[in-house]
Design a protein around this motif. Structure first.
Motif, PDB file in Angstrom:
ATOM      1  N   ILE A 154      62.260  42.780  72.810  1.00 30.45           N
ATOM      2  CA  ILE A 154      61.901  41.470  72.257  1.00 30.45           C
ATOM      3  C   ILE A 154      60.422  41.418  71.923  1.00 30.45           C
ATOM      4  CG2 ILE A 154      61.750  39.006  72.788  1.00 30.45           C
ATOM      5  CD1 ILE A 154      64.349  39.405  74.459  1.00 30.45           C
ATOM      6  N   VAL A 155      59.579  41.962  72.795  1.00 28.63           N
ATOM      7  CA  VAL A 155      58.139  42.006  72.515  1.00 28.63           C
ATOM      8  C   VAL A 155      57.874  42.795  71.241  1.00 28.63           C
ATOM      9  CG1 VAL A 155      55.928  42.942  73.322  1.00 28.63           C
ATOM     10  CG2 VAL A 155      57.402  41.674  74.895  1.00 28.63           C
ATOM     11  N   LYS A 156      58.522  43.941  71.107  1.00 26.10           N
ATOM     12  CA  LYS A 156      58.332  44.781  69.915  1.00 26.10           C
ATOM     13  C   LYS A 156      58.783  44.033  68.660  1.00 26.10           C
ATOM     14  CE  LYS A 156      59.367  49.508  68.307  1.00 26.10           C
ATOM     15  NZ  LYS A 156      60.151  49.272  67.082  1.00 26.10           N
ATOM     16  N   HIS A 198      79.611  42.794  74.854  1.00 31.67           N
ATOM     17  CA  HIS A 198      78.275  42.237  74.975  1.00 31.67           C
ATOM     18  C   HIS A 198      77.237  43.349  75.007  1.00 31.67           C
ATOM     19  CE1 HIS A 198      79.838  38.256  75.598  1.00 31.67           C
ATOM     20  NE2 HIS A 198      80.597  38.690  76.573  1.00 31.67           N
ATOM     21  N   HIS A 199      76.124  43.086  74.388  1.00 27.66           N
ATOM     22  CA  HIS A 199      75.014  44.011  74.373  1.00 27.66           C
ATOM     23  C   HIS A 199      73.815  43.308  74.999  1.00 27.66           C
ATOM     24  CE1 HIS A 199      77.447  46.538  71.772  1.00 27.66           C
ATOM     25  NE2 HIS A 199      77.676  45.464  71.023  1.00 27.66           N
ATOM     26  N   HIS A 200      72.761  44.059  75.212  1.00 23.16           N
ATOM     27  CA  HIS A 200      71.597  43.493  75.858  1.00 23.16           C
ATOM     28  C   HIS A 200      70.340  43.822  75.070  1.00 23.16           C
ATOM     29  CE1 HIS A 200      74.516  44.619  79.145  1.00 23.16           C
ATOM     30  NE2 HIS A 200      74.497  43.308  79.203  1.00 23.16           N
ATOM     31  N   ARG A 201      69.343  42.946  75.178  1.00 21.71           N
ATOM     32  CA  ARG A 201      68.024  43.221  74.636  1.00 21.71           C
ATOM     33  C   ARG A 201      67.054  43.209  75.791  1.00 21.71           C
ATOM     34  NH1 ARG A 201      69.758  40.162  69.886  1.00 21.71           N
ATOM     35  NH2 ARG A 201      69.420  41.451  68.021  1.00 21.71           N
ATOM     36  N   SER A 202      66.245  44.236  75.870  1.00 26.95           N
ATOM     37  CA  SER A 202      65.267  44.293  76.944  1.00 26.95           C
ATOM     38  C   SER A 202      64.045  43.460  76.585  1.00 26.95           C
ATOM     39  CB  SER A 202      64.841  45.739  77.195  1.00 26.95           C
ATOM     40  OG  SER A 202      64.037  46.205  76.124  1.00 26.95           O
ATOM     41  N   TYR A 203      63.267  43.148  77.600  1.00 28.46           N
ATOM     42  CA  TYR A 203      62.000  42.458  77.373  1.00 28.46           C
ATOM     43  C   TYR A 203      61.134  43.265  76.407  1.00 28.46           C
ATOM     44  CZ  TYR A 203      57.287  40.753  78.279  1.00 28.46           C
ATOM     45  OH  TYR A 203      56.005  40.271  78.134  1.00 28.46           O
ATOM     46  N   ARG A 204      61.111  44.572  76.585  1.00 29.29           N
ATOM     47  CA  ARG A 204      60.325  45.431  75.693  1.00 29.29           C
ATOM     48  C   ARG A 204      60.815  45.316  74.244  1.00 29.29           C
ATOM     49  NH1 ARG A 204      61.130  49.318  79.925  1.00 29.29           N
ATOM     50  NH2 ARG A 204      59.232  49.667  81.162  1.00 29.29           N
ATOM     51  N   GLU A 250      56.152  43.075  65.612  1.00 26.17           N
ATOM     52  CA  GLU A 250      56.322  43.709  64.306  1.00 26.17           C
ATOM     53  C   GLU A 250      56.717  42.723  63.207  1.00 26.17           C
ATOM     54  OE1 GLU A 250      59.100  46.857  64.868  1.00 26.17           O
ATOM     55  OE2 GLU A 250      57.636  48.168  65.879  1.00 26.17           O
ATOM     56  N   ALA A 251      57.040  41.486  63.575  1.00 26.96           N
ATOM     57  CA  ALA A 251      57.442  40.496  62.580  1.00 26.96           C
ATOM     58  C   ALA A 251      56.219  40.004  61.800  1.00 26.96           C
ATOM     59  CB  ALA A 251      58.131  39.321  63.268  1.00 26.96           C
ATOM     60  N   ASP A 252      56.464  39.579  60.565  1.00 28.11           N
ATOM     61  CA  ASP A 252      55.396  39.090  59.694  1.00 28.11           C
ATOM     62  C   ASP A 252      55.105  37.609  59.978  1.00 28.11           C
ATOM     63  OD1 ASP A 252      53.489  39.044  57.694  1.00 28.11           O
ATOM     64  OD2 ASP A 252      54.949  38.593  56.110  1.00 28.11           O
ATOM     65  N   LEU A 253      54.840  37.334  61.240  1.00 23.90           N
ATOM     66  CA  LEU A 253      54.495  35.989  61.682  1.00 23.90           C
ATOM     67  C   LEU A 253      52.986  35.912  61.891  1.00 23.90           C
ATOM     68  CD1 LEU A 253      57.323  35.744  64.349  1.00 23.90           C
ATOM     69  CD2 LEU A 253      57.241  34.356  62.257  1.00 23.90           C
ATOM     70  N   SER A 313      51.291  35.044  69.521  1.00 27.44           N
ATOM     71  CA  SER A 313      50.631  34.879  70.814  1.00 27.44           C
ATOM     72  C   SER A 313      51.349  33.855  71.691  1.00 27.44           C
ATOM     73  CB  SER A 313      49.180  34.450  70.606  1.00 27.44           C
ATOM     74  OG  SER A 313      48.552  34.153  71.836  1.00 27.44           O
ATOM     75  N   ILE A 314      51.705  32.708  71.098  1.00 26.70           N
ATOM     76  CA  ILE A 314      52.415  31.670  71.854  1.00 26.70           C
ATOM     77  C   ILE A 314      53.755  32.199  72.344  1.00 26.70           C
ATOM     78  CG2 ILE A 314      53.573  29.435  71.676  1.00 26.70           C
ATOM     79  CD1 ILE A 314      51.351  28.589  69.713  1.00 26.70           C
ATOM     80  N   ALA A 315      54.517  32.809  71.442  1.00 30.52           N
ATOM     81  CA  ALA A 315      55.853  33.287  71.795  1.00 30.52           C
ATOM     82  C   ALA A 315      55.799  34.366  72.866  1.00 30.52           C
ATOM     83  CB  ALA A 315      56.563  33.814  70.546  1.00 30.52           C
TER      84      ALA A 315
END
Length: 276
Positions: free
Chosen positions: A113-115, A105-111, A119-122, A128-130
């Motif tokens: 996920i925010v990044k 198992h690996h982990h993703r930090s809050y930082r 950086e996504a083309d959304l 903002s909502i997410a």
């Protein structure tokens, strides 16, 4: 003005919300296309199908991880979120996914996920909502664990599932051109649940922390009805908690939960309408 009313008589979770939004007219192909803008497409598949819950035809939304884990088909809908400094085999905060022997198992930090979202083309609205929803969950988890927001880490399974549920909901809210969101008081269920810390009362600690300031509805059902993600949807997105407001009803959608109860349809009903 288009209003979305969350009629969460059986609680609310991430997959129930996406199922209900799709059931009310959200475009699954559009959802898939937009989610592909996140660097996660090799990690999951989406499944949508109709299911009857106690006589109500509803839409079931599932995230299936390509490592073989069927995320939403487990006991509930909640995600693993925990302190990074604690070992994976113990001290997990939440209670949907369980340890899978033999898997790394690996982990993703809050930082992280925010990044990823930034950086996504959304669209800026979707981002903002997410980000607001993730911040609400991260702050609650940080409060429970006694760690700063930036140090909150999401377990591999829960992170992918949470990202899809949260970004997916934001995508569908934008697509359906919703101007205002209102919600019924939120039932959390009752009884006790098993999490890796032991036996805890419902609502679970993170869910209750997220629901600070939100009206909670009493429920006699012995089950967890509202998950942290669902609680964050209500807490962040709803501008008012009330009975069904005056509106010209346009569409109704039902999103199915995983659990089935003998005498209670486990669905989230959403109502889309124009302000009367």
């Amino acid at each position: 003005m288009k209003i979305l009313y969350l009629d969460c008589f059986s609680g609310i979770s991430g997959d129930m919300t996406i199922g209900a939004l799709l059931d009310a007219g959200g475009d699954f192909s559009h959802l898939q296309k937009e989610l592909q803008k996140l660097p996660l497409q090799d990690e999951y598949e989406l499944k949508v199908h109709k299911i009857v819950k106690n006589g109500i035809t509803s839409t079931k939304f599932d995230v299936i991880l390509k490592n073989g884990k069927h995320v939403h088909s487990r006991h509930g809908h909640s995600k693993h979120i925990h302190k990074h400094s604690r070992d994976h085999d113990h001290k997990h905060h939440h209670h949907d996914e369980h340890d899978h022997p033999g898997h790394t198992h690996h982990h993703r930090s809050y930082r992280d996920i925010v990044k990823m979202i930034q950086e996504a083309d959304l669209s800026e609205k979707v981002k903002s909502i997410a980000l607001r929803i993730f911040k609400k969950i991260g702050e609650a988890e940080g409060c429970i664990h006694g760690v700063p927001l930036g140090d909150v880490h999401f377990h591999e399974v829960g992170a992918v599932d949470s990202i899809i549920d949260i970004v997916g909901t934001a995508i569908l809210i934008e697509e359906l051109d919703i101007d205002d969101i209102k919600s019924a008081p939120v039932p959390t269920g009752s009884g006790k649940i098993h999490i890796d810390h032991g036996i805890y009362p419902v609502p679970a600690p993170a869910t209750l922390e997220i629901l600070r300031g939100v009206p909670i509805a009493q429920s006699d059902l012995k089950a967890e009805l509202t998950t942290p993600t669902g609680a964050a949807f209500a807490a962040v997105l709803a501008n008012e908690f009330c009975d069904l407001p005056s509106m010209k009803v346009m569409k109704v959608g039902y999103g199915a939960g995983t659990k089935t109860f003998p005498d209670h349809p486990n669905v989230l009903r959403i109502i889309l309408g124009e302000q009367a």
